[in-house]
Design a protein around this motif. Sequence first.
Motif, PDB file in Angstrom:
ATOM      1  N   CYS A   2      -6.737  -3.633 -15.948  1.00  0.00           N
ATOM      2  CA  CYS A   2      -7.586  -3.933 -14.656  1.00  0.00           C
ATOM      3  C   CYS A   2      -7.594  -2.957 -13.856  1.00  0.00           C
ATOM      4  O   CYS A   2      -7.792  -2.933 -12.577  1.00  0.00           O
ATOM      5  N   ASN A   3      -7.133  -1.485 -14.044  1.00  0.00           N
ATOM      6  CA  ASN A   3      -7.109  -0.377 -13.555  1.00  0.00           C
ATOM      7  C   ASN A   3      -6.408  -0.594 -12.071  1.00  0.00           C
ATOM      8  O   ASN A   3      -6.819  -0.005 -11.093  1.00  0.00           O
ATOM      9  N   VAL A   4      -5.299  -1.158 -12.271  1.00  0.00           N
ATOM     10  CA  VAL A   4      -4.443  -1.540 -11.150  1.00  0.00           C
ATOM     11  C   VAL A   4      -2.875  -0.775 -11.205  1.00  0.00           C
ATOM     12  O   VAL A   4      -2.115  -1.173 -10.523  1.00  0.00           O
ATOM     13  N   GLN A   5      -2.784  -0.080 -12.569  1.00  0.00           N
ATOM     14  CA  GLN A   5      -1.522   0.592 -12.912  1.00  0.00           C
ATOM     15  C   GLN A   5      -0.817   1.388 -11.703  1.00  0.00           C
ATOM     16  O   GLN A   5       0.519   1.049 -11.432  1.00  0.00           O
ATOM     17  N   LYS A   6      -1.564   2.255 -11.078  1.00  0.00           N
ATOM     18  CA  LYS A   6      -0.921   2.810 -10.078  1.00  0.00           C
ATOM     19  C   LYS A   6      -0.289   1.920  -8.839  1.00  0.00           C
ATOM     20  O   LYS A   6       0.627   2.126  -8.503  1.00  0.00           O
ATOM     21  N   GLN A   7      -1.020   1.009  -8.504  1.00  0.00           N
ATOM     22  CA  GLN A   7      -0.520   0.068  -7.396  1.00  0.00           C
ATOM     23  C   GLN A   7       0.773  -0.723  -7.996  1.00  0.00           C
ATOM     24  O   GLN A   7       1.508  -0.685  -7.243  1.00  0.00           O
ATOM     25  N   CYS A   8       0.533  -1.065  -9.056  1.00  0.00           N
ATOM     26  CA  CYS A   8       1.580  -1.919  -9.617  1.00  0.00           C
ATOM     27  C   CYS A   8       3.017  -1.133  -9.769  1.00  0.00           C
ATOM     28  O   CYS A   8       4.109  -1.643  -9.465  1.00  0.00           O
ATOM     29  N   MET A   9       2.926   0.210 -10.356  1.00  0.00           N
ATOM     30  CA  MET A   9       3.959   1.144 -10.255  1.00  0.00           C
ATOM     31  C   MET A   9       4.532   1.438  -8.968  1.00  0.00           C
ATOM     32  O   MET A   9       5.830   1.584  -8.638  1.00  0.00           O
ATOM     33  N   GLU A  10       3.675   1.485  -7.926  1.00  0.00           N
ATOM     34  CA  GLU A  10       4.174   1.957  -6.481  1.00  0.00           C
ATOM     35  C   GLU A  10       4.993   0.776  -6.115  1.00  0.00           C
ATOM     36  O   GLU A  10       6.033   0.801  -5.629  1.00  0.00           O
ATOM     37  N   VAL A  11       4.239  -0.595  -6.414  1.00  0.00           N
ATOM     38  CA  VAL A  11       5.228  -1.789  -5.758  1.00  0.00           C
ATOM     39  C   VAL A  11       6.693  -1.854  -6.642  1.00  0.00           C
ATOM     40  O   VAL A  11       7.451  -2.072  -6.096  1.00  0.00           O
ATOM     41  N   ASN A  12       6.385  -1.413  -7.974  1.00  0.00           N
ATOM     42  CA  ASN A  12       7.768  -1.457  -8.577  1.00  0.00           C
ATOM     43  C   ASN A  12       8.673  -0.505  -8.310  1.00  0.00           C
ATOM     44  O   ASN A  12       9.917  -0.840  -8.143  1.00  0.00           O
ATOM     45  N   ALA A  13       8.228   0.290  -7.651  1.00  0.00           N
ATOM     46  CA  ALA A  13       9.144   1.647  -7.349  1.00  0.00           C
ATOM     47  C   ALA A  13       9.890   1.386  -5.976  1.00  0.00           C
ATOM     48  O   ALA A  13      10.873   1.841  -5.589  1.00  0.00           O
TER      49      ALA A  13
END
Length: 258
Positions: free
Chosen positions: A47-58
């Motif tokens: 879904c091309n949202v890995q950057k956003q998900c990783m930012e939230v995870n961090a």
Amino acid sequence: MKLSGLLPVFLLLWADRSSSGIQSHPKPSCRYPPSQWCRSLEIAIACNVQKQCMEVNATRSYQAVPPVSVTLYYESLCPACRVFITQQLFPTWTMLQDIMTVTLVPYGNAKELPSANSPFTCQHGEPECRGNMIEACIIQLTGHSAFQIIYCMESAADVLNAAQPCLQLYAPSVTWLSVDSCVKGSLGHQLMHANAVMTRALNPPHTHVPWVTFNGEYTEENEDKAMSSLFSSVCQLYKGVKPPACTGAPVRLNRGFC
């Protein structure tokens, strides 16, 4: 790589980025609803949202928040225990296993005797003693699958006769012979002795089953809440960001004891 439990924060982040003109919409090929975008790394990439998900995870502030520890002291043939396991504990764990752990202690109102031939007596007779030991052996031998097997047994019309097919269904790599050997051998007695020690160590002492502790502690208030709506109790006791499932309305059920 697991990225579950991030939906509320992620959607807020996504909304903020969208309102500022930064496009974070998934690719047209994304087949998943927004509620699942951060459920796994594979979905995030699709879904091309890995950057956003990783930012939230961090930036998660609740990463180190421990799960709610629920320990159930029970008997295998106690009707009230069976109702609690099948109608409350297992469904709650199914929905909230990311924020809770479950420990099962099959012993309850049993008594440990000095007799070598029959070291235990149980409230519902010898069949219950055998059921307690079967479930103790299953917990020891099957690990993560144990709760599903015990739920399968406790929801069946005949708890003891359901043990073997339930084991084959949820832990096919564990043979019934190994469980039977545990029940008939010294390991089964050792496990039941350990459960007896745990049960006797309860403070305050248990007066009935099911007996539930949260994070190792028992209070009448928490028990009342657990018996009427365990799901709501776990959601309330969890100190981290509540998962989406916790936003549902509580359902009150009748309580019972043995």
